[in-house]
Structure formats: structure tokens, C-alpha cells
Design a protein around this motif. Structure first.
Motif: not given
Length: 275
Positions: A119, A162, A187
């Protein structure tokens, strides 16, 4: 494109001109995961008229047209056995690799687990090849060695930092190791399940792709593969996650510490299209 079989109805286009363009193969509705690819299409261009692509202005995956002269290429073996110091051109790193973190010189590929993760913006210990088919199977064998708590090594279905699905061996406390199936979607990070593993034993990891699903499985030692979970292809598609370069199937090794001595040791990697 393809030439028409002799038994097929005759809808043959003469092609004095050809068009080369970028396109993509859709799957799971309007989604795609293979990135942009080069297409070749026949063009007819009558005097005083506009050029017409493929007779009706549409490009298809299969177009009936006399082909250009063919140049056969030798097929690469499905399985790459590591440890000979050589890698074929289809293997790629993520961004600018630190080559000291890779050792392919003796019986296996050893990847140093570093604190740069999947990430992050840097270059993690990461070696992969592109997904080239909608239906495929990819497999590797890995052992996580000299690891401390939180270190891991495994297989990732990677669109970008992501958007990826990971099947990985992770070091726990008290010398235990577990197999983890994890999703990273923007997220959201979600651990689907954890499976205890025999201490120090090599684990085979497998992902099978289709139009709508990635299916994940594992095998300990010489045991049979066991299904561990699945993921929806749409969530890491270009239409959902962005990007246009397509999915990479990669081996990786990550640590929670800059000073880690952990290694992901990969014996082979196999990629097979499903026809």
C-alpha cells in the motif's frame, strides 16, 4: 482477428488497409481487468468514401478476414522454476526495485521482507507477471523464513496500491504461522479468514480467475488444495478502482520492521490459461 474456417459461412472482407488501436476485453458486464491491449482490425476504403472498419464500423474479438502472414512464437513453459539466476521478460517489479532484496541464484527465489508494503509508494519486494486471460490459474510455493511477528510473504492479485487481494503466510507470536486471505479496497482492509499452518512447512498458494470471481486455495506440504475463499473481480476492475494497466499476479514479502531478516522463499510460479 482470425481467419474463417473453411466450413464457416462466407463473410470475408478484403483488407487492403489495417487499423491498429488500443482496446480492452470486457468481463463481468462492463468491467475489465486485463488493461489496454493492442487490436488489429481490417479496413476497407473505397474511392471517394470514408474508411470503414470491419465492414460495419465495429471491432470484435473475432473477425472473419484473410490474415496477414503469420509468425509463430514459441510458447513459454507454464511453470517457472526459480534458482537459476535468470528471469524471462514477462517478469516485472513494482516501480524502481532494490535488486539487493532479490536472490534467484540457488534453488529458489529469495525475497527480503522490507517495511515497504503493497500500500506504499515505494518499491516493495514484489515480482509478478500480468494477468493475460480472463480464465486462468496461477500457483506458487512459499515458505516464510527467519520471520518475526507481523512479517508476511505470499501471493497478491494486484491492480494498484489501493486495490488488491492477498493470500499470504504471516508470522504470529510464539513461532506460529497462519495463512491469511485479505482484501484491500480503497480505505477498506478486510481479513476474510486465517488458517493455522504447520510450523516451518512450505505452503502452495493458488488463485483461479474467471469473468466474475477470483477463487483462492492453499495446500500444506504434499496435501490436496483446499478452497479458502473468493473475491469479486469487479472491485479491482478499472471501472471501480481506476487505472488502465491491468492486474498483476505477484509474489511479495513485507515486514513491519526495517531491520527484519525475514525472507519469502518461492520455489516456483505457474500460470496456466483455462481454455
Amino acid at each position: 482477428y482470425r481467419s474463417t474456417p473453411k466450413s464457416a459461412p462466407a463473410r470475408i472482407l478484403s483488407a487492403a488497409f489495417w487499423m491498429v488501436c488500443l482496446g480492452f476485453r470486457p468481463q463481468s458486464g462492463s468491467h475489465h481487468l486485463l488493461g489496454r491491449e493492442t487490436f488489429l482490425a481490417p479496413v476497407s476504403w473505397a474511392k471517394g468514401a470514408w474508411p470503414t472498419v470491419n465492414g460495419d464500423g465495429h471491432i470484435d474479438l473475432h473477425m472473419d478476414v484473410p490474415t496477414l502472414p503469420q509468425h509463430p512464437f514459441a510458447e513459454r513453459p507454464a511453470r517457472t522454476v526459480f534458482g537459476n539466476g535468470k528471469l524471462a521478460p514477462e517478469w516485472l517489479y513494482l516501480r524502481n526495485p532494490v535488486m539487493e532484496h532479490y536472490d534467484n541464484s540457488c534453488e529458489a527465489l529469495r525475497m527480503k521482507a522490507t517495511a515497504v508494503g503493497l500500500d506504499d509508494n515505494g518499491s516493495p519486494s514484489f515480482l509478478g507477471r500480468r494477468q493475460q486471460h480472463i480464465d486462468f490459474t496461477a500457483e506458487t510455493a512459499v515458505s516464510l523464513q527467519k520471520a518475526e511477528k507481523g512479517d508476511e510473504a505470499g501471493l497478491t492479485v494486484f491492480m494498484d496500491k489501493g486495490s488488491h487481494y492477498d493470500l499470504t503466510v504471516r508470522q504470529q507470536d510464539s513461532g506460529r504461522q497462519v495463512l491469511v486471505l485479505r482484501y484491500r479496497l480503497g480505505l477498506i482492509t478486510h481479513t476474510v479468514c486465517q488458517v493455522p499452518l504447520p510450523k516451518g512447512q512450505e505452503v502452495r498458494l493458488r488463485v483461479t480467475g474467471s469473468a466474475h470471481r477470483y477463487n483462492f486455495a492453499y495446500a500444506s506440504g504434499k496435501g490436496a488444495f483446499k478452497h479458502i475463499g473468493e473475491a469479486d473481480t469487479r472491485y479491482i476492475s478499472t471501472e471501480t478502482a481506476g487505472g488502465f494497466t491491468g492486474v498483476v499476479l505477484a509474489m511479495y514479502a513485507v515486514s513491519t520492521s526495517d531491520g527484519s531478516k525475514a525472507e519469502g522463499v518461492f520455489r516456483y510460479f505457474e500460470y496456466k490459461p483455462q481454455k
